[in-house]
Design a protein around this motif. Structure first.
Motif, mmCIF file in Angstrom:
data_model
loop_
_atom_site.group_PDB
_atom_site.id
_atom_site.type_symbol
_atom_site.label_atom_id
_atom_site.label_comp_id
_atom_site.label_asym_id
_atom_site.label_seq_id
_atom_site.Cartn_x
_atom_site.Cartn_y
_atom_site.Cartn_z
ATOM 1 N N ASN A 9 -1.491 1.055 3.092
ATOM 2 C CA ASN A 9 -1.724 -0.162 2.727
ATOM 3 C C ASN A 9 -3.731 0.032 1.763
ATOM 4 O O ASN A 9 -3.240 -0.843 1.491
ATOM 5 C CB ASN A 9 -2.325 -0.208 4.269
ATOM 6 N N ALA A 10 -3.898 0.911 1.703
ATOM 7 C CA ALA A 10 -4.624 0.905 0.509
ATOM 8 C C ALA A 10 -3.838 0.988 -1.049
ATOM 9 O O ALA A 10 -4.814 0.536 -2.162
ATOM 10 C CB ALA A 10 -5.786 2.193 0.175
ATOM 11 N N LEU A 11 -3.098 1.547 -1.168
ATOM 12 C CA LEU A 11 -2.542 1.509 -2.783
ATOM 13 C C LEU A 11 -2.277 -0.297 -2.756
ATOM 14 O O LEU A 11 -1.784 -0.595 -3.355
ATOM 15 C CB LEU A 11 -1.632 2.103 -2.545
ATOM 16 N N ALA A 12 -1.759 -0.432 -1.146
ATOM 17 C CA ALA A 12 -0.927 -2.020 -1.413
ATOM 18 C C ALA A 12 -2.150 -3.926 -1.403
ATOM 19 O O ALA A 12 -1.431 -4.515 -2.168
ATOM 20 C CB ALA A 12 -0.230 -2.482 0.040
ATOM 21 N N PHE A 46 2.874 -3.262 2.262
ATOM 22 C CA PHE A 46 2.006 -3.146 3.281
ATOM 23 C C PHE A 46 3.209 -2.151 4.021
ATOM 24 O O PHE A 46 4.053 -2.400 4.309
ATOM 25 C CB PHE A 46 1.821 -4.027 4.051
ATOM 26 N N ARG A 47 2.081 -1.786 5.361
ATOM 27 C CA ARG A 47 3.287 -1.160 6.414
ATOM 28 C C ARG A 47 2.188 -1.473 8.163
ATOM 29 O O ARG A 47 0.822 -1.027 7.528
ATOM 30 C CB ARG A 47 3.419 0.667 6.243
ATOM 31 N N LYS A 48 3.051 -1.482 8.685
ATOM 32 C CA LYS A 48 2.197 -1.082 9.728
ATOM 33 C C LYS A 48 1.496 -0.589 10.346
ATOM 34 O O LYS A 48 2.534 0.510 10.712
ATOM 35 C CB LYS A 48 2.993 -2.285 11.479
ATOM 36 N N LEU A 49 0.500 -0.647 11.201
ATOM 37 C CA LEU A 49 0.144 0.696 11.935
ATOM 38 C C LEU A 49 1.294 1.112 13.139
ATOM 39 O O LEU A 49 2.047 -0.232 14.128
ATOM 40 C CB LEU A 49 -0.992 0.555 12.653
#
Length: 84
Positions: free
Chosen positions: A58-61, A68-71
């Motif tokens: 998500n930092a890269l996104a 993004f990916r979900k936690l």
């Protein structure tokens, strides 16, 4: 700096982000599989490693082009394990 060189540098930076994402996402999937395996066995598991990879993704996104990916929560893993 020539336009060609600027474009090449931009493409190289984007390529590095994509490759980093692919490695992180692959590692995240391995950690998910590990958590599912432990859950199905009735053993204790955590989502810490999964979410560590998720946070890096998500930092890269935030920089663009990467999804993004979900936690992941323990409940999510348990629900998925019951369905599969």
């Amino acid at each position: 700096m020539s336009v060609h060189k600027e474009i090449s540098e931009h493409v190289n930076k984007q390529n590095l982000k994509i490759n980093r994402f692919l490695l992180l996402d692959q590692q995240r999937e391995l950690y998910i599989e590990e958590a599912l395996f432990l859950c199905k066995q009735g053993k204790e598991f955590t989502t810490d490693k999964i979410n560590e990879m998720t946070n890096q993704i998500n930092a890269l996104a935030k920089q663009g082009i990467i999804p993004f990916r979900k936690l992941v929560t323990k409940e999510m893993v348990k629900e998925y394990a019951l369905r599969s």
